[in-house]
Structures are given as structure tokens and as C-alpha cells.
Design an enzyme around this catalytic site. Structure first.
Site, PDB file in Angstrom:
ATOM      1  N   ASP A  13       0.879  -0.914   0.124  1.00  0.00           N
ATOM      2  CA  ASP A  13      -0.111  -0.047  -0.013  1.00  0.00           C
ATOM      3  C   ASP A  13       0.965   1.282   0.157  1.00  0.00           C
ATOM      4  OD1 ASP A  13      -2.415   1.720   0.555  1.00  0.00           O
ATOM      5  OD2 ASP A  13      -1.740   1.661   2.538  1.00  0.00           O
ATOM      6  N   LEU A  14       0.290   2.452  -0.200  1.00  0.00           N
ATOM      7  CA  LEU A  14       1.127   3.686  -0.170  1.00  0.00           C
ATOM      8  C   LEU A  14       0.909   4.390   0.986  1.00  0.00           C
ATOM      9  CD1 LEU A  14       0.599   5.123  -3.798  1.00  0.00           C
ATOM     10  CD2 LEU A  14       2.639   4.179  -2.777  1.00  0.00           C
ATOM     11  N   ASP A  15      -0.163   5.287   1.368  1.00  0.00           N
ATOM     12  CA  ASP A  15      -0.637   5.874   2.492  1.00  0.00           C
ATOM     13  C   ASP A  15      -0.379   4.917   3.635  1.00  0.00           C
ATOM     14  OD1 ASP A  15      -0.773   8.688   1.499  1.00  0.00           O
ATOM     15  OD2 ASP A  15      -2.225   7.549   0.153  1.00  0.00           O
ATOM     16  N   THR A  47      -3.098   0.708  -4.099  1.00  0.00           N
ATOM     17  CA  THR A  47      -3.304   1.765  -3.212  1.00  0.00           C
ATOM     18  C   THR A  47      -4.683   2.249  -3.469  1.00  0.00           C
ATOM     19  OG1 THR A  47      -3.045   4.246  -2.938  1.00  0.00           O
ATOM     20  CG2 THR A  47      -2.573   3.262  -5.002  1.00  0.00           C
ATOM     21  N   GLY A  48      -5.377   3.038  -2.553  1.00  0.00           N
ATOM     22  CA  GLY A  48      -6.604   3.671  -2.787  1.00  0.00           C
ATOM     23  C   GLY A  48      -6.489   4.797  -3.778  1.00  0.00           C
ATOM     24  N   LYS A 195      -8.552  -4.787  -3.820  1.00  0.00           N
ATOM     25  CA  LYS A 195      -7.204  -4.713  -4.065  1.00  0.00           C
ATOM     26  C   LYS A 195      -6.650  -6.358  -4.638  1.00  0.00           C
ATOM     27  CE  LYS A 195      -5.503  -0.814  -1.610  1.00  0.00           C
ATOM     28  NZ  LYS A 195      -4.546  -0.230  -0.411  1.00  0.00           N
ATOM     29  N   ASP A 218      -2.160  -0.823   6.021  1.00  0.00           N
ATOM     30  CA  ASP A 218      -2.309  -0.300   7.232  1.00  0.00           C
ATOM     31  C   ASP A 218      -3.705   0.128   7.520  1.00  0.00           C
ATOM     32  OD1 ASP A 218      -2.188   1.824   5.372  1.00  0.00           O
ATOM     33  OD2 ASP A 218      -2.409   3.200   7.010  1.00  0.00           O
ATOM     34  N   ASN A 221      -8.953  -0.843   3.755  1.00  0.00           N
ATOM     35  CA  ASN A 221      -8.988  -1.403   2.261  1.00  0.00           C
ATOM     36  C   ASN A 221      -8.156  -2.351   2.059  1.00  0.00           C
ATOM     37  OD1 ASN A 221      -7.226   0.593   2.855  1.00  0.00           O
ATOM     38  ND2 ASN A 221      -7.362   1.467   0.619  1.00  0.00           N
TER      39      ASN A 221
END
Length: 278
Positions: A13-15, A47-48, A195, A218, A221
Site C-alpha cells: 500500500d502507499l499511504d 493503493t486507494g 485490491k 495499514d 481497504n
């Protein structure tokens, strides 16, 4: 338990995960991902975020990356070729928004080239170092085309988002599922979009399976992705409820401490590289 020697794919994931609290990829993380590429690991970012926004971030890694964006509604190859796309139909989105929405809540429709919103939200803008994916102020009362990649709501008051989630699902549970990517961010996607489903499409194309993947996340999602991977890892900064939801998964150090990169260096890459870079 998955033997890490069998891991061939790294998914992140990113954020709150790959990005530090300043929404940046650190130099250390960049060096670790470049070594992953040098050692022939397949890298997937899931990512979202919208793909235009996310592409600008993953370019800083300077390695080939498959991009799963909008929680699985888009897949792009390392060459930025669109491999998969799914949009919510206008009538479905319009029905979902046909509920009472607290005026403190920011409403966003992810479109292909802009995000349509009912209000300026500087905190959302701050997630982008440069506005590659720009907001467009709209009046939802007069908007004609509600089709969207996903529906996104933001509010500092989590309880207001929970109430909104219940109201939307009361009208639209047959078509939509939801996820809290952050306690302040509520997202709705088509029921077929996730995802984990998108990542599986990428891995099938490349001749791998989810059992050969390590995944870092984290947010809620990320639940299906973390549960489906051969090795799922939860960030130390993740909400306590996520850790309780997936109690069998290992919790690693936070994104502020380059938790993803440090785990990869110490557990996946060769020891010599891990010692030199740590």
C-alpha cells in the site's frame, strides 16, 4: 507459515505504509526497492489513490512497478498501459448519494482525469506533492453524470462517517462495498472491485500466485490483500481495530520508521545488503 525464501512478489500500500507521514518515499526505501528490482522481485503497489496521483509517487522509486489503484478499479503495467478498468454506473452512484450527508463531510467522485468534490479540502490536496490529479468543484444537486471510479468521503469525525456508511449501504448494499482506508476516509467501490482481486490478475499475468507474495498495509481497504497474501504484514501505525481483525498477522514497525523497507532488508534481501543499508 510461508517460507520467505518462496517469496517472489512484494506488494505494498502507499499511504501509511510505503509513504512516510509526509507522504513521501524516503531515500532508504527507494534504495531497498531498487535492490528488490535488481534481485528480480516483482513489485506491485496497491493503493486507494487515483492512478494519476499514484503514478507520480511510484516514479520516484525508479524501478518497474505494477500499479493497482482506486482499491482495484484500475490496473496499470510498469509501462503505464491500462490493463483493467471498472467504473461505477451513474445511476448507482446517484442512488448512493441520495442520503442525508452531514455538511462537514467532503464528498468526492473519482473520475478519469479530475476528482469532483463539493468543497475545497486542503488536507486532501496535501496528499499530493504536486497536483497531478486535480479537484473540480461541483454541485451534486445539478450534476448530470455521476459515473465514477469510486466514491470517497472524508471527515475528521469518524462517527459521522460510520453513520453515513450505514445510510449508503441501506440503499446500495447490493451494488457497493465499503472500506475505511483511514478513520477519516470512507470509500465505496463496486462489489467486484478489491485490491486482492486486482493483484491476483497481475500475478496471473506474470506467472505467480498470492502464496508467493508478501503484502504490507495499514488500512481496512487492505484487509483482503493482507489475508490473501502468502505473508501479510500490518504496519505498526495501523488502527488497533485492523490488528484485531487480522490477529494472526505480524505487526511491523511504523511507516515513520521505514517499516516496509526495514522488513524487506532484514527478512527478504540478502544479509550483506541488509547490513550495509540498515
Amino acid at each position: 507459515m510461508t517460507n520467505l525464501k518462496n517469496i517472489k512478489v512484494v506488494v505494498s500500500d502507499l499511504d501509511g505504509t510505503l509513504l512516510n507521514p509526509q507522504h513521501r518515499i524516503s531515500d532508504y526505501t527507494k534504495s531497498i526497492f531498487q535492490e528488490l528490482h535488481n534481485q528480480n522481485y516483482l513489485i506491485v503497489v496497491a493503493t486507494g489513490r487515483h492512478h494519476l496521483d499514484a503514478m507520480a509517487i511510484i516514479e520516484t522509486l525508479e524501478v518497474p512497478v505494477y500499479l493497482v489503484s482506486s482499491n482495484g478499479a484500475r490496473i496499470h503495467s510498469p509501462e503505464k498501459e491500462e490493463l483493467f478498468a471498472f467504473d461505477l454506473e451513474s445511476d448507482i452512484v446517484k442512488a448512493a448519494l441520495n442520503v442525508e450527508i452531514d455538511p462537514e463531510i467532503t464528498v468526492v467522485l473519482f473520475k478519469e482525469n479530475v476528482w469532483q468534490t463539493n468543497r475545497v479540502n486542503e488536507r486532501l490536496n496535501a496528499f499530493q506533492a504536486e497536483l497531478k490529479y486535480r479537484p473540480e468543484l461541483v454541485d451534486y444537486k445539478t450534476l448530470e453524470d455521476f459515473s465514477a471510479i469510486k466514491i470517497f468521503f472524508s471527515c475528521d469525525n469518524h462517527e459521522k462517517l460510520v453513520a453515513l456508511k450505514d445510510a449508503v449501504l441501506a440503499n446500495s448494499s447490493d451494488n457497493l462495498h465499503h472500506a475505511f482506508s483511514l478513520p477519516t476516509c470512507l470509500e465505496f467501490m463496486d462489489k467486484s472491485v478489491d485490491k486482492a482481486v486486482a493483484i491476483e490478475k497481475v500475478l496471473e499475468k506474470e506467472g505467480f500466485t498470492l502464496d508467493q507474495a508478501v503484502a504490507f498495509g495499514d488500512g481496512f481497504n487492505d484487509v483482503q490483500m493482507l489475508a490473501a497474501a502468502g505473508k501479510g504484514l500490518i504496519m505498526g501505525n495501523a488502527p488497533a481495530l485492523l490488528k484485531e481483525t487480522l490477529p494472526n498477522l505480524e505487526v511491523i514497525t511504523s511507516n515513520a520508521e521505514d517499516g516496509v523497507a526495514k522488513y524487506i532488508a532484514s527478512k527478504i534481501l540478502n544479509k550483506e545488503f541488509a547490513v550495509n543499508e540498515a
